[in-house]
Design an enzyme around this catalytic site. Sequence first.
Site, short mmCIF file in Angstrom:
data_model
loop_
_atom_site.label_atom_id
_atom_site.label_comp_id
_atom_site.label_asym_id
_atom_site.label_seq_id
_atom_site.Cartn_x
_atom_site.Cartn_y
_atom_site.Cartn_z
N LYS A 101 10.08 11.02 13.55
CA LYS A 101 8.86 10.25 13.23
C LYS A 101 8.42 9.41 14.42
O LYS A 101 7.23 9.29 14.71
CB LYS A 101 9.11 9.36 12.00
CG LYS A 101 8.01 8.33 11.71
CD LYS A 101 6.74 9.01 11.26
CE LYS A 101 5.48 8.17 11.13
NZ LYS A 101 5.48 6.79 10.94
N SER B 114 4.59 9.94 7.34
CA SER B 114 3.36 9.86 8.12
C SER B 114 2.15 10.20 7.28
O SER B 114 2.25 10.96 6.32
CB SER B 114 3.42 10.80 9.33
OG SER B 114 2.21 10.70 10.03
N GLY C 92 -0.27 7.55 6.62
CA GLY C 92 -0.90 6.29 6.18
C GLY C 92 -1.06 6.25 4.68
O GLY C 92 -0.39 6.97 3.94
N VAL D 183 0.80 -1.24 0.00
CA VAL D 183 0.00 0.00 0.00
C VAL D 183 0.82 1.27 0.00
O VAL D 183 0.58 2.18 -0.80
CB VAL D 183 -0.99 0.10 1.19
CG1 VAL D 183 -2.28 -0.60 0.88
CG2 VAL D 183 -0.40 -0.38 2.50
N GLU E 264 1.14 10.96 19.07
CA GLU E 264 -0.13 10.46 18.53
C GLU E 264 -0.81 9.52 19.55
O GLU E 264 -2.02 9.61 19.78
CB GLU E 264 0.17 9.73 17.22
CG GLU E 264 -0.99 9.09 16.52
CD GLU E 264 -0.49 8.31 15.28
OE1 GLU E 264 0.30 8.87 14.48
OE2 GLU E 264 -0.87 7.14 15.12
N HIS F 77 6.75 11.64 16.87
CA HIS F 77 5.43 11.95 16.29
C HIS F 77 4.44 10.87 16.69
O HIS F 77 3.33 11.14 17.14
CB HIS F 77 5.54 12.07 14.78
CG HIS F 77 4.23 12.01 14.05
ND1 HIS F 77 3.55 10.83 13.85
CD2 HIS F 77 3.46 12.97 13.50
CE1 HIS F 77 2.41 11.07 13.21
NE2 HIS F 77 2.35 12.37 12.98
N ASN F 78 4.83 9.62 16.51
CA ASN F 78 3.92 8.52 16.84
C ASN F 78 3.63 8.44 18.33
O ASN F 78 2.51 8.14 18.73
CB ASN F 78 4.50 7.19 16.35
CG ASN F 78 4.40 7.04 14.85
OD1 ASN F 78 4.38 8.04 14.13
ND2 ASN F 78 4.36 5.82 14.36
P1 NDP Z 1 4.35 -3.90 4.52
O1 NDP Z 1 4.99 -3.37 5.74
O2 NDP Z 1 3.20 -4.82 4.66
O3 NDP Z 1 5.49 -4.60 3.62
C1 NDP Z 1 5.19 -5.29 2.46
C2 NDP Z 1 6.22 -5.03 1.39
O4 NDP Z 1 7.52 -5.42 1.85
C3 NDP Z 1 5.93 -5.83 0.14
O5 NDP Z 1 6.23 -5.02 -0.97
C4 NDP Z 1 6.90 -6.99 0.27
O6 NDP Z 1 7.23 -7.59 -0.94
C5 NDP Z 1 8.10 -6.29 0.84
N1 NDP Z 1 9.05 -7.19 1.46
C6 NDP Z 1 8.90 -7.91 2.60
N2 NDP Z 1 10.01 -8.62 2.85
C7 NDP Z 1 10.88 -8.37 1.84
C8 NDP Z 1 12.20 -8.80 1.54
N3 NDP Z 1 12.85 -9.64 2.36
N4 NDP Z 1 12.78 -8.32 0.42
C9 NDP Z 1 12.13 -7.48 -0.39
N5 NDP Z 1 10.90 -7.02 -0.15
C10 NDP Z 1 10.28 -7.46 0.94
O7 NDP Z 1 3.91 -2.70 3.54
P2 NDP Z 1 3.30 -1.24 3.85
O8 NDP Z 1 3.09 -0.64 2.52
O9 NDP Z 1 2.19 -1.28 4.81
O10 NDP Z 1 4.49 -0.49 4.59
C11 NDP Z 1 5.77 -0.31 4.00
C12 NDP Z 1 6.66 0.40 4.99
O11 NDP Z 1 6.11 1.67 5.30
C13 NDP Z 1 6.80 -0.34 6.33
O12 NDP Z 1 8.11 -0.19 6.80
C14 NDP Z 1 5.84 0.39 7.23
O13 NDP Z 1 6.19 0.29 8.60
C15 NDP Z 1 5.96 1.81 6.70
N6 NDP Z 1 4.83 2.69 6.95
C16 NDP Z 1 3.55 2.23 6.87
C17 NDP Z 1 2.48 3.06 7.08
C18 NDP Z 1 1.10 2.54 6.95
O14 NDP Z 1 0.16 3.28 7.28
N7 NDP Z 1 0.89 1.30 6.50
C19 NDP Z 1 2.67 4.49 7.42
C20 NDP Z 1 4.04 4.89 7.39
C21 NDP Z 1 5.06 4.02 7.20
P3 NDP Z 1 6.38 -8.87 -1.49
O15 NDP Z 1 5.20 -8.29 -2.21
O16 NDP Z 1 7.31 -9.57 -2.38
O17 NDP Z 1 5.98 -9.68 -0.28
#
Ligand code: NDP
Length: 483
Positions: A182, A128, A130, A12, A189, A185-186
Amino acid sequence: PTANIGVVGLAVMGSNLARNLASREGNTVAVYNRSRSKTDELVAEHPEAGFVPAFSYEEFAASLQKPRTALIMVKAGGPTDAVIDELMNVFEPGDIIIDGGNALFTDTIRREKAVRERGFNFVGMGVSGGEEGALLGPSLMPGGPDEAWVTLGPILRSIAAVAEGEPCVTHIGHDGAGHFVKMVHNGIEYADMQLIAEAYDLIRRATGASPAEIADVFAEWNTGELESYLIEITAEVLRQVDAETGTPLVDVILDQAGAKGTGGWTVQTAIDLGVPVSGIAEAVFARSLSSHPEQRSISGALPGPDDSTGEHLTGADADAFIEQVRLALYASKIVAYSQGFDEIRAGAAHYDWSIDLGAVSKIWRAGCIIRAQFLNRIADAYEAEPDLAVLLTAPYFVDALTRAQDAWRNIVALAAAAGIPAPAFSSSLAYYDGLRARRLPAALIQGQRDFFGAHTYKRIDKDGTFHTLWSGDRTEVEAEDTH
Ligand code: NDP
């Protein structure tokens, strides 16, 4: 090579940031994901974005103009390290690797050092807002070297949220500074959400108002000094009716709050730095308490006031109570933000970051979860006095606390008498009174420490370090300073 920036990790957050980047004039975005399906889907669903898909790290590197710039948005922790290693294999010195995941700032410090030693630029960036923020405009907190900021600044400014004409991004400081900010910030929050939850609970239990009626109270508050995204969504959550049962949704949601850990990091880091972030800590612990049903199941066995049989406040009394809760909420919120900014100040001093606290408050005005009008007042405070030691001592906040004072004390007292838990309200007030106190019982603690551990003490009336011969004739002697 056709792309000026690339995104690795297309869940996402990554896919929305990639779409946000692609929608800005002048950007061509390369995209890569470990499993191919996410890349195919994103490219197929958004032809308008003109993405340059890559299916190996080599292809990804070849599609990027130099110096290459890649934004990593993968699961924080090990996956981030794995992707950084892959990128360093195919990139060249001078290229920029950005980690936009929720990394712990100490990991970012470690990664920045390792990546820099191999000649690359590494930027740990807090993101930040989402999913929606990523797509429409997040609040961005990049750390990293000045050199990377020259290239990145214009790109990040173009995708960030905008508050009063200003983009919600600033170069926070070196290495881990962005992820540190960041993290705090959390933490803020967490405190903000807990305070709002306590306000709702107090109003409901004292006045018997329905969630929908309390939604109206929050909507009204959102037109005044409490105006913020969290107050706004609180009204919406409280107004929601469960389709299945026809009752307020909030009454069918299990009352156990989850957490992903960043609030806990804020508190652990504050403990290491010696900064009292008691309001944030109470908010983190309130979630822990809620989510331990095995401990809560004993609740019937514990004596205390039973508010279910009590009379509810009505009419003008209820209105007056609600106004007092509003003031108590505002005062406690000032404490939470003040504690958070004090932690950033302490972190900056400890890690040698030069962080502009006013600029931090400004980039939180839009895009992120704690966005609020209130942040302008924090920016004003630091503009007037950049070295302000405790944020809440700025004149504007002292005025607000003067106004809120009586209501705040009254609400905390009423909550205690009625047996309604209000940990963040009451700890914020205790912190405030701790700051005000001319003398603290810390003097007695020093006496106790000297008694059992010969830890020594200082005196108010002369220099030096002293110890009382407690097990001897109890005379005082000069001592080595052992703290
Ligand atoms: P996720 O945290 O669910 O991570 C999924 C992604 O990570 C997929 O693209 C997956 O690839 C990839 N991935 C996992 N393991 C590996 C690996 N070993 N090598 C390469 N790629 C890998 O996705 P989000 O989009 O929710 O979040 C991404 C980041 O942003 C996270 O660090 C999160 O903490 C941060 N974040 C999230 C927010 C939110 O609201 N969700 C807000 C702000 C920051 P594959 O498709 O191949 O599994």
